[in-house]
Each structure stands twice: as C-alpha cells, then as structure tokens.
Write an enzyme that holds these catalytic residues in place. Structure first.
Site, PDB file in Angstrom:
ATOM      1  N   HIS A 223      33.394  24.263 -47.633  1.00 40.93           N
ATOM      2  CA  HIS A 223      34.847  24.242 -47.728  1.00 40.93           C
ATOM      3  C   HIS A 223      35.308  22.907 -48.311  1.00 40.93           C
ATOM      4  O   HIS A 223      34.691  21.859 -48.068  1.00 40.93           O
ATOM      5  CB  HIS A 223      35.484  24.384 -46.343  1.00 40.93           C
TER       6      HIS A 223
ATOM      7  N   CYS B  11      35.539  25.590 -38.286  1.00 39.26           N
ATOM      8  CA  CYS B  11      34.836  24.851 -39.342  1.00 39.26           C
ATOM      9  C   CYS B  11      35.756  23.926 -40.135  1.00 39.26           C
ATOM     10  O   CYS B  11      35.437  22.754 -40.358  1.00 39.26           O
ATOM     11  CB  CYS B  11      34.123  25.825 -40.280  1.00 39.26           C
TER      12      CYS B  11
END
Length: 335
Positions: free
Chosen positions: A241, A128
C-alpha cells in the site's frame, strides 16, 4: 524459550506470509498447529523442513497452545478466539473484531510496545493501512505533537487476500487478449481502474477502511483529540500500500528536521532522492518490512511552518499484518 504456536487461517495469504516470517526471524516454536476451514483441512504445508497437515478449526484445537495467531476474518475471531484464551493461549488477532474493544491492547511495536504486557489473553493487530501510517508518523508525533492528519491511500489488491490477486491477474490477461473482463472479488473492474475502497460506507460518509484508520490511530497514539481524515482507494497494484500524508504540527518544523527524525526511527527507510525523482514505490516496498518514506516537503499552502507532506509505501501483508503480529509475539515471550 520455545513455545507452542497455532495459526488460524494458515492457508490464506496472511497465514502463509506469517509462516515465512516466523521462519525468517527464527521464532522459537516447540509445536506448531495449522488450522483452517473444513475445505482446507488435510492440506500439507512445509515449514522449517517439516511437513504439517492442516487441521480443521474447532474450539478444542487450542489445548497446550501458548500463542495463537488469528489470520482469518472477524467472524472467525469472534467465534473461536475466546476458546483459545480460555485454553490458556494468548491470541494475536489480525481481524477488526477486537481492535476497539476496551481492555484489548491495539499494538504497533514501534509505537506502543508497552501495551503488550497489559493483555488479558487477547492482543489486536491494527489494520494494514493504519500500521503503515503509524510507523512513519509516530516518531514525528513524539518530537512535535501532530494536531491533524490528512491521508489518501493507494491500496493494493492483495489487501483483499489471494482472491484479490487472482482477480487482478485474470483481468489483466483478459484485457491483453481482448476478452470480456469478469469480476467476482471486487465490485468494479480493477484492471486499468481505481475505485473507492470496497468496504461499507458508514453514516458519516466514510467507508470502513477510513473509519478504521481514524479510530485505531487515536487508540494507538493514546490521543482521542487528534484530527484525522482519510480517503482510501483501491488501485491495480499486486502488493504494498502507498499513502499520501499531510501533517499539521503543534509547532513549526522543517522538512530537514523531519528527515533527521525519520532517519533514526525504527522500521523506516528514507527514499527521498529529488535529483533522480526516486521516491517510495510499492514495487520496492514489496517483500520487506521497512516502511519507505519520501516526498518529504514543507506544506506550501500555509505560512506558519507547521505543515509537512509525506509519501510512503509499505508491504501490507508483511509489516501491515504478519510481521507486526510476529513482532508482538517476540516481545510477548521476551517479557
């Protein structure tokens, strides 16, 4: 062309998000098989107005399947993905099991979509934090080769799945109530704390998340010479994130040039309002597919004009996992 789809790990956080995105993007599904562990078998899941029963994953579950999304861990992928490929399915795997294996395309569609056609039944979805960084950095790399990337991450708890979200929620409530804070998912208290990403430290002193970013980016960019150093940190944020990125280019480049390049790039939204001090935030990145890019500025530590700093945020469950996989599948069936 409608295709038969299987989802391995359908009851997990990424599996559930994958279903949402397949519905949002109206992916053409003829038959849908939802697969999970024995403890999840029998659960009912609603999708596109129909109720589906989750079946137990086994090696005979892929008969007639065209595309199999694997949204479980590496051990599951290593055990069952070969059976899916043998049954004629193309596996799009979210785990780290095959990412660095020679002959397996590792794909971010905004970066290297041409690799999809080179599959031998298996396509790997990158990590990711790698995906989010690659979407933002690749357009700049194409315009002016990047020699070095230094990245520090601020990674949300949902990167650890539903268990990470539950732990942050429990600890937040316990802290507010003055109760003892218990932990099970993470090695340290996450509420009111940050700590080094909860993966094993390698012999080189970097943890698995950091090493993934280095090795995967080199493969995706097709540039084994690019220098990358990463520091990956877990923060008490539910979702999305964020990453602070310093770039060193081959040739001088200005912040305005970077802004112009990124404003035309797919999968990116510029959030860079200095007057209002409004820059990428996980709160605003959550629930969308674009990577937010801002804090675009010249690196003042050098006088050769070859350094740029960025700050980015991206939803690691969507673009960092599920949406990236669906984009791969869309290109796969359009070929």
């Amino acid at each position: 062309m409608a295709v038969n789809v299987a989802i391995v790990g359908a009851t997990g956080a990424v599996g559930q998000e994958l279903l949402n995105i397949l519905a949002e993007r109206k992916f053409p599904i003829k038959n849908l098989s939802l697969l999970a562990s024995a403890r999840s078998a029998g659960k009912k899941i609603e999708f596109a107005g129909k109720s589906y029963t989750v079946a137990e994953l086994n090696k005979d579950a892929f008969k007639g399947v065209n595309i199999a999304f694997f949204c479980a861990g590496g051990s599951i992928s290593r055990e069952f993905a070969p059976a899916a490929v043998a049954a004629g399915a193309v596996v799009i795997d979210k785990s780290s099991a095959f990412r660095l294996k020679q002959g397996v395309p590792l794909v971010v569609p905004e970066v290297n979509p041409e690799q999809i056609a080179k599959h031998n039944g298996l396509i790997a979805n990158p990590n990711c934090s790698t995906i989010i960084m690659n979407v933002a950095v690749w357009p700049l790399y194409k315009a002016n080769r990047i020699r070095r990337i230094i990245m520090s991450t601020y990674q949300s708890v949902s990167g650890a799945g539903v268990g990470g979200l539950d732990e942050l929620d429990r600890q937040t409530k316990a802290y507010a109530a003055g109760q003892k804070i218990e932990r099970s998912q993470f090695p340290h208290q996450i509420v009111n704390n940050v700590f080094s990403h909860d993966t094993k430290i390698g012999e080189n002193g970097y943890n698995e998340e950091e090493n993934k970013t280095v090795n995967e980016t080199r493969k995706i960019f097709g540039d084994p010479r690019i220098m990358i150093s990463a520091t990956c940190i877990r923060v008490p944020i539910p979702r999305a994130h964020s990453e602070a990125i310093n770039l060193e280019f081959d040739r001088p480049i200005t912040a305005d040039e970077v802004r112009q390049i990124l404003s035309r790039a797919p999968g990116i939204r510029i959030v860079d309002d200095r007057e209002k001090n409004h820059f990428p935030m996980p709160l605003e990145a959550s629930g969308q597919d674009d990577v937010l890019v801002g804090r675009i500025r010249q690196d003042i530590s050098r006088d050769d004009g070859r350094g740029i700093d960025l700050f980015i945020s991206g939803d690691q469950i969507r673009k960092g996992a599920a949406t990236n996989a669906v984009q791969i599948a869309e290109k796969l069936i359009s070929e």
